[in-house]
Enzyme design. Structure first.
Site, PDB file in Angstrom:
ATOM      1  N   GLN A 239       9.049  -2.749 -10.711  1.00 35.12           N
ATOM      2  CA  GLN A 239       9.824  -3.856 -10.153  1.00 35.12           C
ATOM      3  C   GLN A 239       9.376  -5.177 -10.782  1.00 35.12           C
ATOM      4  O   GLN A 239      10.046  -6.179 -10.636  1.00 35.12           O
ATOM      5  CB  GLN A 239       9.619  -3.940  -8.638  1.00 35.12           C
TER       6      GLN A 239
ATOM      7  N   PHE B 201      11.314   0.288  -3.589  1.00 33.23           N
ATOM      8  CA  PHE B 201      11.031   0.020  -2.168  1.00 33.23           C
ATOM      9  C   PHE B 201       9.740  -0.758  -1.963  1.00 33.23           C
ATOM     10  O   PHE B 201       9.133  -0.701  -0.901  1.00 33.23           O
ATOM     11  CB  PHE B 201      11.026   1.324  -1.361  1.00 33.23           C
TER      12      PHE B 201
ATOM     13  N   GLU C 154       6.196  -2.859  -6.994  1.00 31.78           N
ATOM     14  CA  GLU C 154       6.103  -4.314  -7.167  1.00 31.78           C
ATOM     15  C   GLU C 154       4.799  -4.657  -7.882  1.00 31.78           C
ATOM     16  O   GLU C 154       4.764  -5.471  -8.786  1.00 31.78           O
ATOM     17  CB  GLU C 154       6.178  -5.013  -5.802  1.00 31.78           C
TER      18      GLU C 154
ATOM     19  N   ARG D 126       3.244 -12.412   5.716  1.00 32.99           N
ATOM     20  CA  ARG D 126       4.598 -12.188   6.237  1.00 32.99           C
ATOM     21  C   ARG D 126       4.552 -11.602   7.655  1.00 32.99           C
ATOM     22  O   ARG D 126       5.457 -11.826   8.458  1.00 32.99           O
ATOM     23  CB  ARG D 126       5.428 -11.320   5.288  1.00 32.99           C
TER      24      ARG D 126
ATOM     25  N   ARG E  61       9.336  -2.407   1.633  1.00 32.81           N
ATOM     26  CA  ARG E  61      10.522  -2.969   2.297  1.00 32.81           C
ATOM     27  C   ARG E  61      10.208  -3.588   3.669  1.00 32.81           C
ATOM     28  O   ARG E  61       9.917  -2.872   4.624  1.00 32.81           O
ATOM     29  CB  ARG E  61      11.562  -1.867   2.440  1.00 32.81           C
TER      30      ARG E  61
ATOM     31  N   PHE F  84       7.661  -5.740   4.026  1.00 34.83           N
ATOM     32  CA  PHE F  84       6.476  -6.462   3.537  1.00 34.83           C
ATOM     33  C   PHE F  84       5.644  -7.067   4.667  1.00 34.83           C
ATOM     34  O   PHE F  84       5.331  -8.246   4.671  1.00 34.83           O
ATOM     35  CB  PHE F  84       6.971  -7.573   2.587  1.00 34.83           C
TER      36      PHE F  84
ATOM     37  N   THR G 183       7.119 -15.726   0.069  1.00 34.53           N
ATOM     38  CA  THR G 183       6.343 -16.679   0.860  1.00 34.53           C
ATOM     39  C   THR G 183       5.404 -17.490  -0.028  1.00 34.53           C
ATOM     40  O   THR G 183       4.980 -18.574   0.341  1.00 34.53           O
ATOM     41  CB  THR G 183       5.544 -15.956   1.953  1.00 34.53           C
TER      42      THR G 183
ATOM     43  N   ALA H 155      11.190  -9.176  -2.258  1.00 38.73           N
ATOM     44  CA  ALA H 155      11.471 -10.179  -1.231  1.00 38.73           C
ATOM     45  C   ALA H 155      12.978 -10.330  -0.989  1.00 38.73           C
ATOM     46  O   ALA H 155      13.410 -11.374  -0.488  1.00 38.73           O
ATOM     47  CB  ALA H 155      10.834 -11.522  -1.607  1.00 38.73           C
TER      48      ALA H 155
ATOM     49  N   GLU I 167      16.009  -6.013   2.415  1.00 37.88           N
ATOM     50  CA  GLU I 167      15.005  -5.572   3.374  1.00 37.88           C
ATOM     51  C   GLU I 167      15.406  -5.665   4.845  1.00 37.88           C
ATOM     52  O   GLU I 167      15.041  -4.799   5.642  1.00 37.88           O
ATOM     53  CB  GLU I 167      13.704  -6.377   3.178  1.00 37.88           C
TER      54      GLU I 167
HETATM   55  N1  MTE Z   1      17.611  -0.118  -2.364  1.00 35.60           N
HETATM   56  C1  MTE Z   1      17.475   0.956  -3.173  1.00 35.60           C
HETATM   57  N2  MTE Z   1      18.514   1.780  -3.335  1.00 35.60           N
HETATM   58  N3  MTE Z   1      16.294   1.226  -3.809  1.00 35.60           N
HETATM   59  C2  MTE Z   1      15.198   0.414  -3.646  1.00 35.60           C
HETATM   60  O1  MTE Z   1      14.142   0.678  -4.230  1.00 35.60           O
HETATM   61  N4  MTE Z   1      14.277  -1.595  -2.562  1.00 35.60           N
HETATM   62  C3  MTE Z   1      14.381  -2.510  -1.420  1.00 35.60           C
HETATM   63  C4  MTE Z   1      15.784  -3.094  -1.321  1.00 35.60           C
HETATM   64  N5  MTE Z   1      16.755  -2.049  -1.408  1.00 35.60           N
HETATM   65  C5  MTE Z   1      15.324  -0.726  -2.795  1.00 35.60           C
HETATM   66  C6  MTE Z   1      16.583  -0.964  -2.185  1.00 35.60           C
HETATM   67  C7  MTE Z   1      13.431  -3.610  -1.470  1.00 35.60           C
HETATM   68  S1  MTE Z   1      11.856  -3.323  -0.955  1.00 35.60           S
HETATM   69  C8  MTE Z   1      13.787  -4.858  -1.888  1.00 35.60           C
HETATM   70  S2  MTE Z   1      12.695  -6.126  -1.864  1.00 35.60           S
HETATM   71  C9  MTE Z   1      15.146  -5.150  -2.365  1.00 35.60           C
HETATM   72  O2  MTE Z   1      15.969  -3.991  -2.409  1.00 35.60           O
HETATM   73  C10 MTE Z   1      15.046  -5.778  -3.755  1.00 35.60           C
HETATM   74  O3  MTE Z   1      16.257  -6.008  -4.342  1.00 35.60           O
HETATM   75  P1  MTE Z   1      17.115  -7.320  -4.075  1.00 35.60           P
HETATM   76  O4  MTE Z   1      16.189  -8.470  -4.152  1.00 35.60           O
HETATM   77  O5  MTE Z   1      18.100  -7.290  -5.171  1.00 35.60           O
HETATM   78  O6  MTE Z   1      17.710  -7.160  -2.714  1.00 35.60           O
HETATM   79  N1  LUZ Z   2       6.573  -9.867  -2.319  1.00 35.61           N
HETATM   80  C1  LUZ Z   2       5.879 -10.992  -2.470  1.00 35.61           C
HETATM   81  C2  LUZ Z   2       7.407  -9.684  -1.293  1.00 35.61           C
HETATM   82  O1  LUZ Z   2       5.118 -11.109  -3.415  1.00 35.61           O
HETATM   83  N2  LUZ Z   2       6.064 -11.987  -1.588  1.00 35.61           N
HETATM   84  C3  LUZ Z   2       6.890 -11.894  -0.533  1.00 35.61           C
HETATM   85  O2  LUZ Z   2       7.026 -12.819   0.236  1.00 35.61           O
HETATM   86  C4  LUZ Z   2       7.589 -10.692  -0.363  1.00 35.61           C
HETATM   87  N3  LUZ Z   2       8.402 -10.520   0.674  1.00 35.61           N
HETATM   88  C5  LUZ Z   2       9.030  -9.372   0.826  1.00 35.61           C
HETATM   89  C6  LUZ Z   2       8.843  -8.367  -0.103  1.00 35.61           C
HETATM   90  N4  LUZ Z   2       8.045  -8.537  -1.154  1.00 35.61           N
HETATM   91 MO1  MOS Z   3      10.492  -5.244  -1.633  1.00 35.27          MO
HETATM   92  S1  MOS Z   3       8.932  -4.734  -0.374  1.00 35.27           S
HETATM   93  O1  MOS Z   3      10.130  -6.887  -1.657  1.00 35.27           O
HETATM   94  O2  MOS Z   3       9.876  -4.696  -3.084  1.00 35.27           O
END
Ligand code: MTE
Ligand code: LUZ
Ligand code: MOS
Length: 747
Positions: A191, A222, A226, A304, A336, A338, A433, A502, A705
């Protein structure tokens, strides 16, 4: 618009890390990881392993040319254990062989002699021993101490939430290829391509410009990729650099489950005080976060938890303290939500316990305390709240009162089967954050044939971010989406990216793309005005044609693009975006950390079989604050996926480490995730049309999330069903509510 990946997904043609054609001479890596959770390495014997057929080299900490360090926030995590091991699964040696099989066979022949040290798995014990990752932090609003005396009811309690395995379908992995002049290209299932690049640069002692990280898409992240994709990228790059050959590592499921961190388990204490009218006057919470053996993202996750400790409620007096506790588990990481869901579980548990003590439904307390616009969060930001709107719409649209009485009637008529019902409101702040992380860039090229190529820092992982970015460009240019392609995420094209996390990727990278497209559009319009002998204000691009003064001309997109090129005007733009107005002062724990909040409310109904303890989720009905959704199919998909993932965490997914720190739930036979039979029988998502939030891309609020937290309602619905059968049941707040626990509650 449909998800642009659906065609290749359906045909099995989408390219993931393991689908990249392998170059001749490629070697395969495999890690030997510690079988002991805490100890000092006395002897590491690699002789027999080295002599195995196909083994090319076995690397240990001593072979690392740069720093043996992969900590992202705090430099406290070795890539390969040098003297100490801190968790079961900690990498100790890296085998490189001609085939995957040879590499894994050699791993089995490595022997290690470790003098064991005491193992801590419980965050409260870690805290008692002073094992903290960072100093504790406290968020405060009003004054709880003086508020208790005004409370009619004061209730205290303790909660536990367990970890959660990410279970991305595609496991972690990387593929490193040597390039000229000592550069390395790394394909990574990450990610955060920049995080991988930075880590490799540190481990190899090479400047970042020598490291090209490329990511086409992930089979899910998910949060698990990251920060924790970096180690696998570093392993491949290390072997690639030292052997000057391509090196690949795609983890087996059990390696992945054993060696990588998960959602943070939390143990928490709460104290809540209400007046006669059920207004919450004071709330105190103490969070013990189980960080695992190194910081990883734990400090940010902990933060968070504090940000979301009052969920969607306004509480005038709050004091919340969090401890990030070092234990001998694999470093836990982003997942997801966090840390948000962990914080929200505690306030919901406090409300449920208070409701039981007072003798009112929990929803009466929830409703009475919802945030209004202008209310202050404990961290100082003022709410622009949709909490009440979502709640009211939920009640109206789904006839919650009717659902409630239907559940009661059912329970009266069925002695051996009980239904439970709960409402779960949510409020989730959108932005990293860590304020500085809220920035993104987009590189847009318009080619002379009118086709468009876009690169951003966003990583597609199934959430549809590429489709949304493509929609942005198609809308700004007003051209056919088929003319646009989203390219892989690559650190040589887009630098210094924040991870796709995030829930902010579409907002940040979409906005950068919008800015780039608007800039190119301006140039195109200037040329069109020249050609058509009119002023730029009269020019419009609509449906692939130039319009002048509201009339369609014969000049189409492609012709205009070519004319612009002929005039030697740039058809490319690299744009930067950062949301305005964000700030946070951690020294006083006050500021404006979030661009906006996402709200919603869900009603969850479950049925418990009171002989067996098994259960089903009947329905999840949701009013979700999507702003003005720019892609309903994708956003509903995100809601459904998040809800199922949240319910899984709350009801069946049970991460089990034994007292020696060994993961017992280390495969899909021992770790149960929701399958097609256990997902809710009905999920209905309705979007609430809410006020415009121009910090969301096209006013379409972030959706990645927040929906996961609707899943918390399943826990409380189950609790209500068990209580309907056995009102005297002593049930704590200890998630997940597995069938075993349900059965015990029925006895
Ligand atoms: N949806 C799918 N299909 N697969 C994933 O890995 N990750 C989730 C969410 N939805 C995820 C998902 C998480 S943890 C985050 S932070 C967001 O997607 C990130 O993507 P976005 O910022 O484009 O919403
Ligand atoms: N990652 C991060 C995150 O580095 N900072 C955040 O605030 C956060 N929030 C949600 C998911 N990932
Ligand atoms: Mo999502 S926990 O911010 O990768």
């Amino acid at each position: 618009m449909k998800n642009i990946d659906s065609y290749t997904h359906l045909r099995g043609e989408s390219v993931y890390l393991d689908d990249i054609p392998v170059i001749k001479g490629t070697l395969y890596a495999a890690v030997f990881d510690s079988p002991v959770a805490h100890g000092v390495i006395r002897v590491l014997d690699i002789h027999e392993a080295s002599a195995m057929p196909g083994v090319v080299e076995i690397f240990t900490a001593r072979d690392i040319p740069g720093e043996n360090q992969i900590g992202g926030i705090i430099p406290d995590e070795e890539l390969l254990a040098d003297k100490h091991v801190h968790f079961c699964g900690m990498p100790v040696a890296l085998v490189v062989a001609e085939t995957e099989e040879a590499a894994r066979a050699a791993v089995k022949k490595i022997k290690v002699d470790i003098d064991p040290l005491p193992v801590i798995t419980d965050p409260r014990i870690a805290k008692a021993k002073g094992e903290l990752i960072i100093p504790p932090r406290t968020f405060k609003l009003g004054n709880t101490e003086t508020a208790w005396k005004d409370c009619e009811y004061i209730i205290e309690g303790q909660t536990e939430t367990n970890g959660q395995e990410h279970l991305y379908i595609e496991t972690q992995g990387a593929y490193a290829i040597p390039m000229e002049n000592g550069a390395i290209r790394v394909y990574s299932s990450t990610q955060g391509p920049t995080a991988v690049q930075r880590t490799i640069s540190k481990v190899l002692g090479l400047p970042m410009h020598k490291i090209e990280v490329d990511t086409t898409r992930l089979g899910g992240g998910f949060g698990g990729k990251e920060d924790q994709a970096s180690a696998w990228g570093a392993f491949c790059a290390l072997a690639c650099k030292l052997l000057n050959r391509p090196v690949k590592y795609s983890l087996h499921r059990m390696e992945d489950m054993r060696m990588t961190g998960k959602r943070h388990p939390y143990s928490s204490d709460f104290k809540i005080g209400l007046n006669k009218e059920l207004k919450i006057l004071a709330y105190e919470a103490t969070f013990f976060q189980n960080a695992g053996a190194a910081a990883d993202l734990s400090p940010a996750v902990m933060e968070r938890t504090l940000f979301h400790c009052t969920n969607s409620y306004f509480i005038p007096n709050v004091k919340a303290t969090a401890f990030s506790c070092r234990t001998n588990l694999p470093p836990n990481t982003a997942f997801r939500g966090f840390g948000g869901p962990q914080g929200m579980f505690v306030i919901e548990a406090a409300i449920v316990k208070a409701a039981e003590k007072i003798g009112v439904p929990a929803s009466a307390i929830q409703e009475k305390n919802l945030l209004s616009t202008g209310d202050e969060f404990p961290y100082g930001q003022k709410a622009e709240s949709e909490a009440i709107a979502c709640w009211q719409e939920l009640n109206k649209h789904f006839d919650i009162a009717g659902m409630h009485s239907a559940v009661n009637e059912y329970n009266q008529a069925h002695p051996l089967s009980k239904k439970g019902f709960a409402i779960m409101p949510i409020c989730f702040g959108i932005s990293f954050t860590k304020t500085l992380m809220n920035q993104a860039r987009s590189l847009v090229h318009v080619y002379t044939d009118g086709s468009v190529g876009i690169s951003t820092g966003a990583v597609e992982m199934g959430q549809g971010v590429n489709t949304k970015i493509l929609q942005v460009a198609a809308q700004v240019f007003s051209i056919d989406p088929d003319l646009i392609k989203i390219n892989s995420t690559n650190t040589w094209r887009i630098a210094n990216t924040s991870p796709t996390a995030a829930s902010a990727a579409a907002d940040l990278n979409g906005k950068a793309t919008e800015i780039a497209c608007i800039e190119i559009l301006k140039r195109l319009k200037t040329v069109a005005a020249e050609i058509l002998n009119t002023s730029i204000e009269k020019i419009e691009l609509r449906d692939g044609f130039v319009w002048a003064d509201g009339v369609q001309t014969t000049t189409d997109w492609k012709t205009l693009v070519m004319q612009t090129y002929i005039k030697r005007i740039s058809l490319s733009e690299h744009a930067h975006y950062t949301p305005p107005g964000l700030s946070y002062d951690a020294s006083i724990e006050k500021g404006h950390p979030f661009a906006y909040h996402v709200y919603g409310a869900a009603a969850i109904t479950v049925t418990v079989d009171c002989l067996r303890g098994i259960y089903e989720v009947d329905s999840v009905k949701v009013i979700h604050d999507a702003g003005e959704s720019m892609n309903k199919l994708i956003d509903i998909g995100q809601c459904e996926g998040g809800i199922v993932q949240g319910i899984g965490w709350m009801t069946m997914e049970e991460v089990v480490y034994d007292k020696d720190g060994k993961l017992r739930s280390n495969a899909l036979s021992t770790y149960k995730v929701p399958d097609i039979y256990s997902v809710p029988k009905e999920i209905i998502i309705e979007f609430l049309k809410t006020s415009k939030t121009n910090l969301a891309i096209f006013n379409s609020k972030a959706v990645g999330e927040p929906p996961l937290m609707y899943g918390l309602g399943a826990y409380f619905a189950l609790r209500n069903a068990v209580k309907a059968y056995n009102p005297k049941a002593e049930i704590g707040f200890d998630a997940p509510f597995t069938p075993e626990k349900v059965l015990m509650g029925l006895l």
